[in-house]
Design a protein around this motif. Structure first.
Motif, PDB file in Angstrom:
ATOM      1  N   GLY A  17     -11.922  25.225  87.584  1.00  0.00           N
ATOM      2  CA  GLY A  17     -13.313  25.052  87.210  1.00  0.00           C
ATOM      3  C   GLY A  17     -13.545  25.138  85.716  1.00  0.00           C
ATOM      4  N   ILE A  18     -12.881  26.082  85.079  1.00  0.00           N
ATOM      5  CA  ILE A  18     -13.018  26.249  83.627  1.00  0.00           C
ATOM      6  C   ILE A  18     -12.378  25.073  82.905  1.00  0.00           C
ATOM      7  CG2 ILE A  18     -12.475  27.743  81.672  1.00  0.00           C
ATOM      8  CD1 ILE A  18     -12.389  30.087  83.645  1.00  0.00           C
ATOM      9  N   ALA A  19     -11.206  24.658  83.388  1.00  0.00           N
ATOM     10  CA  ALA A  19     -10.521  23.520  82.781  1.00  0.00           C
ATOM     11  C   ALA A  19     -11.386  22.264  82.857  1.00  0.00           C
ATOM     12  CB  ALA A  19      -9.178  23.287  83.470  1.00  0.00           C
ATOM     13  N   TYR A  20     -12.068  22.065  83.976  1.00  0.00           N
ATOM     14  CA  TYR A  20     -12.927  20.894  84.143  1.00  0.00           C
ATOM     15  C   TYR A  20     -14.039  20.904  83.100  1.00  0.00           C
ATOM     16  CZ  TYR A  20     -16.210  17.637  86.316  1.00  0.00           C
ATOM     17  OH  TYR A  20     -17.065  16.590  86.547  1.00  0.00           O
ATOM     18  N   PHE A  21     -14.654  22.061  82.901  1.00  0.00           N
ATOM     19  CA  PHE A  21     -15.752  22.176  81.942  1.00  0.00           C
ATOM     20  C   PHE A  21     -15.267  21.887  80.525  1.00  0.00           C
ATOM     21  CE2 PHE A  21     -18.108  24.845  78.910  1.00  0.00           C
ATOM     22  CZ  PHE A  21     -19.388  24.362  79.101  1.00  0.00           C
ATOM     23  N   TYR A  22     -14.165  22.516  80.115  1.00  0.00           N
ATOM     24  CA  TYR A  22     -13.668  22.334  78.754  1.00  0.00           C
ATOM     25  C   TYR A  22     -13.167  20.909  78.526  1.00  0.00           C
ATOM     26  CZ  TYR A  22     -13.894  27.408  78.034  1.00  0.00           C
ATOM     27  OH  TYR A  22     -14.318  28.700  77.894  1.00  0.00           O
ATOM     28  N   GLU A  23     -12.529  20.340  79.531  1.00  0.00           N
ATOM     29  CA  GLU A  23     -12.009  18.985  79.374  1.00  0.00           C
ATOM     30  C   GLU A  23     -13.135  17.975  79.183  1.00  0.00           C
ATOM     31  OE1 GLU A  23      -8.399  16.266  81.132  1.00  0.00           O
ATOM     32  OE2 GLU A  23      -9.334  17.733  82.468  1.00  0.00           O
ATOM     33  N   LYS A  24     -14.284  18.231  79.809  1.00  0.00           N
ATOM     34  CA  LYS A  24     -15.419  17.336  79.638  1.00  0.00           C
ATOM     35  C   LYS A  24     -15.861  17.284  78.180  1.00  0.00           C
ATOM     36  CE  LYS A  24     -16.460  15.546  83.643  1.00  0.00           C
ATOM     37  NZ  LYS A  24     -16.446  14.081  83.824  1.00  0.00           N
ATOM     38  N   PHE A  25     -15.829  18.405  77.484  1.00  0.00           N
ATOM     39  CA  PHE A  25     -16.261  18.458  76.092  1.00  0.00           C
ATOM     40  C   PHE A  25     -15.161  18.033  75.119  1.00  0.00           C
ATOM     41  CE2 PHE A  25     -19.801  21.235  77.445  1.00  0.00           C
ATOM     42  CZ  PHE A  25     -20.818  20.738  76.644  1.00  0.00           C
ATOM     43  N   SER A  26     -13.924  18.048  75.548  1.00  0.00           N
ATOM     44  CA  SER A  26     -12.810  17.847  74.623  1.00  0.00           C
ATOM     45  C   SER A  26     -12.522  16.371  74.390  1.00  0.00           C
ATOM     46  CB  SER A  26     -11.557  18.535  75.160  1.00  0.00           C
ATOM     47  OG  SER A  26     -11.035  17.824  76.268  1.00  0.00           O
ATOM     48  N   ASP A  27     -11.770  16.100  73.317  1.00  0.00           N
ATOM     49  CA  ASP A  27     -11.249  14.760  73.101  1.00  0.00           C
ATOM     50  C   ASP A  27      -9.728  14.763  72.975  1.00  0.00           C
ATOM     51  OD1 ASP A  27     -10.887  15.860  70.610  1.00  0.00           O
ATOM     52  OD2 ASP A  27     -12.174  14.462  69.534  1.00  0.00           O
ATOM     53  N   LYS A  28      -9.123  15.933  73.205  1.00  0.00           N
ATOM     54  CA  LYS A  28      -7.666  16.029  73.137  1.00  0.00           C
ATOM     55  C   LYS A  28      -7.184  17.139  74.047  1.00  0.00           C
ATOM     56  CE  LYS A  28      -3.815  16.908  69.930  1.00  0.00           C
ATOM     57  NZ  LYS A  28      -3.446  17.238  68.536  1.00  0.00           N
ATOM     58  N   LYS A  29      -6.130  16.848  74.783  1.00  0.00           N
ATOM     59  CA  LYS A  29      -5.468  17.854  75.615  1.00  0.00           C
ATOM     60  C   LYS A  29      -4.098  18.124  75.012  1.00  0.00           C
ATOM     61  CE  LYS A  29      -3.802  18.564  80.381  1.00  0.00           C
ATOM     62  NZ  LYS A  29      -3.760  17.968  81.733  1.00  0.00           N
ATOM     63  N   GLU A  30      -3.797  19.401  74.771  1.00  0.00           N
ATOM     64  CA  GLU A  30      -2.477  19.741  74.280  1.00  0.00           C
ATOM     65  C   GLU A  30      -1.782  20.656  75.283  1.00  0.00           C
ATOM     66  OE1 GLU A  30      -2.811  21.609  70.430  1.00  0.00           O
ATOM     67  OE2 GLU A  30      -3.362  23.546  71.288  1.00  0.00           O
ATOM     68  N   ILE A  31      -0.486  20.503  75.362  1.00  0.00           N
ATOM     69  CA  ILE A  31       0.340  21.268  76.290  1.00  0.00           C
ATOM     70  C   ILE A  31       1.212  22.224  75.480  1.00  0.00           C
ATOM     71  CG2 ILE A  31       2.037  21.136  78.157  1.00  0.00           C
ATOM     72  CD1 ILE A  31      -0.583  19.744  78.809  1.00  0.00           C
ATOM     73  N   TYR A  32       1.256  23.463  75.912  1.00  0.00           N
ATOM     74  CA  TYR A  32       2.127  24.408  75.218  1.00  0.00           C
ATOM     75  C   TYR A  32       2.969  25.158  76.252  1.00  0.00           C
ATOM     76  CZ  TYR A  32      -1.377  27.956  76.481  1.00  0.00           C
ATOM     77  OH  TYR A  32      -2.246  28.785  77.181  1.00  0.00           O
ATOM     78  N   PRO A  33       4.182  25.592  75.865  1.00  0.00           N
ATOM     79  CA  PRO A  33       5.101  26.204  76.829  1.00  0.00           C
ATOM     80  C   PRO A  33       4.904  27.722  76.944  1.00  0.00           C
ATOM     81  CG  PRO A  33       6.277  25.034  75.049  1.00  0.00           C
ATOM     82  CD  PRO A  33       4.870  25.265  74.607  1.00  0.00           C
ATOM     83  N   PHE A  34       5.087  28.200  78.152  1.00  0.00           N
ATOM     84  CA  PHE A  34       5.273  29.632  78.417  1.00  0.00           C
ATOM     85  C   PHE A  34       6.725  29.786  78.838  1.00  0.00           C
ATOM     86  CE2 PHE A  34       5.614  33.130  81.450  1.00  0.00           C
ATOM     87  CZ  PHE A  34       5.079  34.175  80.721  1.00  0.00           C
TER      88      PHE A  34
END
Length: 309
Positions: free
Chosen positions: A277-294
């Motif tokens: 749910g949080i990811a959906y909200f933030y992705e709507k406002f964003s223009d870039k998705k970045e991936i980082y490793p754990f």
């Protein structure tokens, strides 16, 4: 390949460290020495080529066993430097972590692409979302899809007001009270230390708190606490109360933040999330998705290795 040395905390030149972090191509506020001092129980570092490449190592010790962990309020760490191809050094830095650390559980950063892990290492990938604020607000708003424009417009008719706040204590207490079940690993000390860090950053103009409040009675429906460096605004705390959800106060608040800071050479860093749910909200406002490793390595002695798979 560079010569990588383990440098204990007491021998780190913090002036050189901070200059190197801030000038790195992948600079993040979490790696600044004052941030690490505040939030890590202890930190040392792997450093190569006279502070050209750096990797902070945050650690604890329990029952005589040293381990590397991820401190609270730090999303990404890993390797930093001016080299544009930092991921070429990921393998070498991981191999250079001393064997005295029997367990490693920590994040790298989005520039540390993991292609060839040393034996025994495991990796998971996490999401982060960003919005460039370089352009004016009109351009930013044009990037909203139909659903987001609808929600923002609706929230704008709910009698809300965008307000500045200086109250760090209120923001942290609200976050803790509202979301304590989501962050069970955050200790009393973590919140205390983060509050002290925020106070120091506020004094240097690097902290922003904004609220969405009722125009009539001033009731707070949503708030955001942002930290700031030369490249990003970091969404460290975001709170919304039940009545605020009904009014879409979070949509109103983030849109107003975009309006205030658009036209600056910054990105709004939403700080995740992997919660749907949080990811959906933030992705709507964003223009870039970045991936980082754990990343994770377990070299605990038996039977602890089994108890901590």
């Amino acid at each position: 390949m560079p010569v990588i040395r383990f440098i204990p905390y007491e021998e780190i030149d913090k002036t050189r460290w901070d200059n190197a972090i801030r000038s790195s191509s992948n600079s993040l506020i979490y790696a600044e020495s004052s941030y690490l001092d505040a939030m890590a129980d202890r930190w040392d570092a792997l450093i190569s080529d006279e502070y050209q490449l750096l990797m902070p190592i945050c650690s604890r010790e329990k029952f005589g066993i040293r381990y590397i962990y991820q401190p609270a309020f730090i999303q990404q760490l890993g390797i930093f430097g001016q080299d544009q191809n930092i991921s070429a050094y990921t393998h070498s830095f991981l191999e250079a972590i001393p064997g005295t650390y029997r367990l490693v559980e920590t994040t790298l950063n989005a520039a540390n692409v993991v292609q060839d892990l040393p034996n025994g290492w495991q990796v998971q990938y996490r999401n982060n979302f960003l919005r460039s604020l370089n352009n004016g607000y009109r351009t930013t708003r044009q990037g909203y899809d139909a659903y987001l424009r609808q929600r923002v417009n609706r929230a704008g008719r709910q009698g809300l007001e965008y307000r500045d706040s200086q109250d760090i204590g209120f923001a942290i207490k609200a976050y803790r009270d509202l979301y304590r079940l989501r962050i069970p690993d955050f200790s009393d000390r973590d919140f205390t230390q983060f509050g002290l860090l925020c106070g120091r950053l506020q004094e240097s103009g690097r902290l922003v708190i904004r609220q969405a409040v009722d125009k009539t009675n001033g009731e707070v429906y949503a708030l955001i606490l942002l930290l700031k460096d030369d490249r990003r605004l970091y969404n460290m705390i975001s709170c919304i109360w039940p009545e605020g959800k009904k009014k879409g106060a979070n949509y109103f608040l983030f849109d107003q933040v975009m309006r205030e800071f658009s036209g600056n050479p910054l990105s709004l860093d939403f700080e995740g999330s992997d919660v749907p749910g949080i990811a959906y909200f933030y992705e709507k406002f964003s223009d870039k998705k970045e991936i980082y490793p754990f990343i994770r390595l377990n070299r605990l002695p038996w039977p602890l290795r089994i108890l901590k798979p």
